[in-house]
Scaffold this motif. Sequence first.
Motif, PDB file in Angstrom:
ATOM      1  N   ASP A 165      -1.348  21.445  27.695  1.00  0.00           N
ATOM      2  CA  ASP A 165      -1.343  22.134  28.984  1.00  0.00           C
ATOM      3  C   ASP A 165      -0.094  22.985  29.163  1.00  0.00           C
ATOM      4  N   ILE A 166       1.038  22.492  28.642  1.00  0.00           N
ATOM      5  CA  ILE A 166       2.284  23.270  28.739  1.00  0.00           C
ATOM      6  C   ILE A 166       2.211  24.489  27.826  1.00  0.00           C
ATOM      7  N   ALA A 167       1.664  24.301  26.617  1.00  0.00           N
ATOM      8  CA  ALA A 167       1.509  25.422  25.696  1.00  0.00           C
ATOM      9  C   ALA A 167       0.657  26.515  26.331  1.00  0.00           C
ATOM     10  N   SER A 168      -0.415  26.123  26.986  1.00  0.00           N
ATOM     11  CA  SER A 168      -1.294  27.096  27.635  1.00  0.00           C
ATOM     12  C   SER A 168      -0.555  27.834  28.744  1.00  0.00           C
ATOM     13  N   ALA A 169       0.241  27.099  29.529  1.00  0.00           N
ATOM     14  CA  ALA A 169       0.991  27.722  30.625  1.00  0.00           C
ATOM     15  C   ALA A 169       2.009  28.727  30.104  1.00  0.00           C
ATOM     16  N   MET A 170       2.498  28.521  28.876  1.00  0.00           N
ATOM     17  CA  MET A 170       3.500  29.424  28.300  1.00  0.00           C
ATOM     18  C   MET A 170       2.862  30.488  27.415  1.00  0.00           C
ATOM     19  N   GLY A 171       1.534  30.533  27.384  1.00  0.00           N
ATOM     20  CA  GLY A 171       0.854  31.582  26.635  1.00  0.00           C
ATOM     21  C   GLY A 171       0.670  31.289  25.161  1.00  0.00           C
ATOM     22  N   LEU A 172       0.797  30.024  24.759  1.00  0.00           N
ATOM     23  CA  LEU A 172       0.611  29.644  23.359  1.00  0.00           C
ATOM     24  C   LEU A 172      -0.801  29.092  23.169  1.00  0.00           C
ATOM     25  N   ARG A 173      -1.432  29.467  22.060  1.00  0.00           N
ATOM     26  CA  ARG A 173      -2.786  29.010  21.795  1.00  0.00           C
ATOM     27  C   ARG A 173      -2.893  28.538  20.349  1.00  0.00           C
ATOM     28  N   ALA A 174      -3.453  27.356  20.166  1.00  0.00           N
ATOM     29  CA  ALA A 174      -3.608  26.811  18.822  1.00  0.00           C
ATOM     30  C   ALA A 174      -4.726  27.536  18.075  1.00  0.00           C
ATOM     31  N   THR A 175      -4.476  27.814  16.805  1.00  0.00           N
ATOM     32  CA  THR A 175      -5.488  28.373  15.909  1.00  0.00           C
ATOM     33  C   THR A 175      -5.418  27.569  14.615  1.00  0.00           C
ATOM     34  N   SER A 216      15.235  26.805  11.005  1.00  0.00           N
ATOM     35  CA  SER A 216      14.025  27.451  11.504  1.00  0.00           C
ATOM     36  C   SER A 216      13.485  26.759  12.749  1.00  0.00           C
ATOM     37  N   THR A 217      13.895  25.509  13.000  1.00  0.00           N
ATOM     38  CA  THR A 217      13.416  24.800  14.185  1.00  0.00           C
ATOM     39  C   THR A 217      14.074  25.301  15.465  1.00  0.00           C
ATOM     40  N   LEU A 218      15.049  26.214  15.342  1.00  0.00           N
ATOM     41  CA  LEU A 218      15.697  26.754  16.530  1.00  0.00           C
ATOM     42  C   LEU A 218      14.674  27.356  17.487  1.00  0.00           C
ATOM     43  N   TYR A 219      13.659  28.039  16.937  1.00  0.00           N
ATOM     44  CA  TYR A 219      12.648  28.660  17.792  1.00  0.00           C
ATOM     45  C   TYR A 219      11.925  27.606  18.624  1.00  0.00           C
ATOM     46  N   GLN A 220      11.637  26.459  18.000  1.00  0.00           N
ATOM     47  CA  GLN A 220      10.958  25.391  18.735  1.00  0.00           C
ATOM     48  C   GLN A 220      11.897  24.796  19.785  1.00  0.00           C
ATOM     49  N   SER A 221      13.192  24.727  19.470  1.00  0.00           N
ATOM     50  CA  SER A 221      14.154  24.216  20.443  1.00  0.00           C
ATOM     51  C   SER A 221      14.207  25.117  21.673  1.00  0.00           C
ATOM     52  N   LEU A 222      14.150  26.435  21.448  1.00  0.00           N
ATOM     53  CA  LEU A 222      14.165  27.368  22.571  1.00  0.00           C
ATOM     54  C   LEU A 222      12.882  27.253  23.390  1.00  0.00           C
ATOM     55  N   ILE A 223      11.741  27.171  22.703  1.00  0.00           N
ATOM     56  CA  ILE A 223      10.474  27.022  23.414  1.00  0.00           C
ATOM     57  C   ILE A 223      10.465  25.714  24.202  1.00  0.00           C
ATOM     58  N   TYR A 224      11.040  24.662  23.613  1.00  0.00           N
ATOM     59  CA  TYR A 224      11.157  23.395  24.333  1.00  0.00           C
ATOM     60  C   TYR A 224      11.926  23.598  25.641  1.00  0.00           C
ATOM     61  N   GLY A 225      13.016  24.350  25.573  1.00  0.00           N
ATOM     62  CA  GLY A 225      13.812  24.580  26.763  1.00  0.00           C
ATOM     63  C   GLY A 225      13.090  25.421  27.801  1.00  0.00           C
ATOM     64  N   TYR A 226      12.243  26.360  27.354  1.00  0.00           N
ATOM     65  CA  TYR A 226      11.571  27.253  28.286  1.00  0.00           C
ATOM     66  C   TYR A 226      10.617  26.528  29.231  1.00  0.00           C
ATOM     67  N   GLN A 227      10.158  25.330  28.837  1.00  0.00           N
ATOM     68  CA  GLN A 227       9.237  24.624  29.724  1.00  0.00           C
ATOM     69  C   GLN A 227       9.961  24.014  30.923  1.00  0.00           C
ATOM     70  N   ALA A 228      11.300  23.978  30.876  1.00  0.00           N
ATOM     71  CA  ALA A 228      12.090  23.399  31.965  1.00  0.00           C
ATOM     72  C   ALA A 228      12.585  24.501  32.898  1.00  0.00           C
ATOM     73  N   ALA A 256       3.341  31.515  16.924  1.00  0.00           N
ATOM     74  CA  ALA A 256       2.745  31.075  18.182  1.00  0.00           C
ATOM     75  C   ALA A 256       1.811  29.899  17.968  1.00  0.00           C
ATOM     76  N   SER A 257       1.037  29.952  16.898  1.00  0.00           N
ATOM     77  CA  SER A 257       0.082  28.874  16.637  1.00  0.00           C
ATOM     78  C   SER A 257       0.769  27.597  16.166  1.00  0.00           C
ATOM     79  N   VAL A 258       1.709  27.742  15.234  1.00  0.00           N
ATOM     80  CA  VAL A 258       2.416  26.575  14.717  1.00  0.00           C
ATOM     81  C   VAL A 258       3.185  25.871  15.835  1.00  0.00           C
ATOM     82  N   SER A 259       3.711  26.642  16.773  1.00  0.00           N
ATOM     83  CA  SER A 259       4.493  26.051  17.864  1.00  0.00           C
ATOM     84  C   SER A 259       3.679  25.083  18.707  1.00  0.00           C
ATOM     85  N   THR A 260       2.374  25.245  18.738  1.00  0.00           N
ATOM     86  CA  THR A 260       1.546  24.357  19.561  1.00  0.00           C
ATOM     87  C   THR A 260       1.500  22.937  19.009  1.00  0.00           C
ATOM     88  N   ARG A 261       1.936  22.741  17.776  1.00  0.00           N
ATOM     89  CA  ARG A 261       1.933  21.392  17.193  1.00  0.00           C
ATOM     90  C   ARG A 261       2.884  20.461  17.942  1.00  0.00           C
TER      91      ARG A 261
END
Length: 406
Positions: A337-347, A115-127, A327-332
């Motif tokens: 600042d990077i999360a905000s730039a990618m459209g992620l918001r913590a709830t 399930s962490t694959l999604y976080q791995s992809l989001i990690y890559g998207y910041q580059a 989307a919210s869990v990913s902000t952990r």
Amino acid sequence: MEPITAHQAAAITGARNWDAVAADHPERAASMAAGLMRGDRLADAVIAEFFDRQGAPDAMTWQDVMAALEGADSPSPPALTEFLDAVRTPPTWYDPALARAGAMAWWRFGSLQSSTLYQSLIYGYQARGFTRPLSATGRLTDGTWDRVQSTARWVALATAPEYMEVGRAGWVQTLRIRLVHAMVRHHLVHRQGWDTEQWGVPINQTYSQFTITAGFLALPLRIGHDFGLRYSPAEREAITHMWRWIGSVMGVDDDLLPRSFADAAEIDRVARAFRMEPDPDARTLVSALLDDGFRTEFPLPLPPAVANAINGAVHTVTRPVLRTLFASVSTRWVDEDIASAMGLRATPLHNVVALARPLVRSREVLRALGVFGSDTRVAQRELRLVTTQLGIDLADPDAARYGRVA
């Protein structure tokens, strides 16, 4: 080629503080900067040879190249022969038994790791090194679900115990991806007008180093730890060795691969120290991942048409909730600042991890007591669960035959 400057490295990566990180980690930063201008010599030569020989009487088709990876006994042109000789000879540090131990430890809780694959992809998207090739090839939002599934299948095969050994399905699929990456590099540079001076080599060595060591190794272990999953020092070393081997087969230069878990942790710390400025396309990629990167599907004992209709209805209902949750869990695990730039918001939903932690820890206690059987049996069950969901039959010698992979 002249050595790359810190200014160039900062511009290519989007790291606003490259100079500061380089001052704290001069050797690491210098190595990472140089890697921005390197591709994969052996794989790139295969692709160049492939296109150069098109139209010749002895030209190979792409199917011929893929068959050669699987061990087809037929003559190969020089570059492909050199590539095959190299990949069939593991480096001296490779220990198959240690890699298998890493795979068994990884799959002890494989459903969580998958399930962490999604976080791995989001990690890559910041580059920017990740998003620019996707943007240039027009694959920002096209085929997101297929790309996620293909990547998940590769991770499953590459980390399955013994499946990354030379000639096995994970090894073959990893080489296929490696050559696809070389194909993308060739296409972007020779047909799309890719500006290497301004953007670095597409899918370069530094991007690959970060993807393997930080995105697929360090990040999943950090997420697992957040959920309450614990590995012994020996297990962490074995998992690191497994990913070092995967990275080697993928074509990452040996000097960029982690030699120990401590080495991997340092690479990850340096990578996270860079204050990245994501490309504007990162927001589009994250949105596409949240919109079409998951499906709610259950293996129902019904005719396919009926099962698909039911699963489709369930997905329609659950999709908005799961999108918000993911989307919210990913902000952990992403800087604010990077999360905000990618459209992620913590709830408050990001605290669901804390709620799940006691369950994970309780499961681990029961496992340690032998309630679920041996660790080998636990890993095998987890592997079957995930591969079945991905449509992989590990008993099928053609299990590695998949299409696009990110």
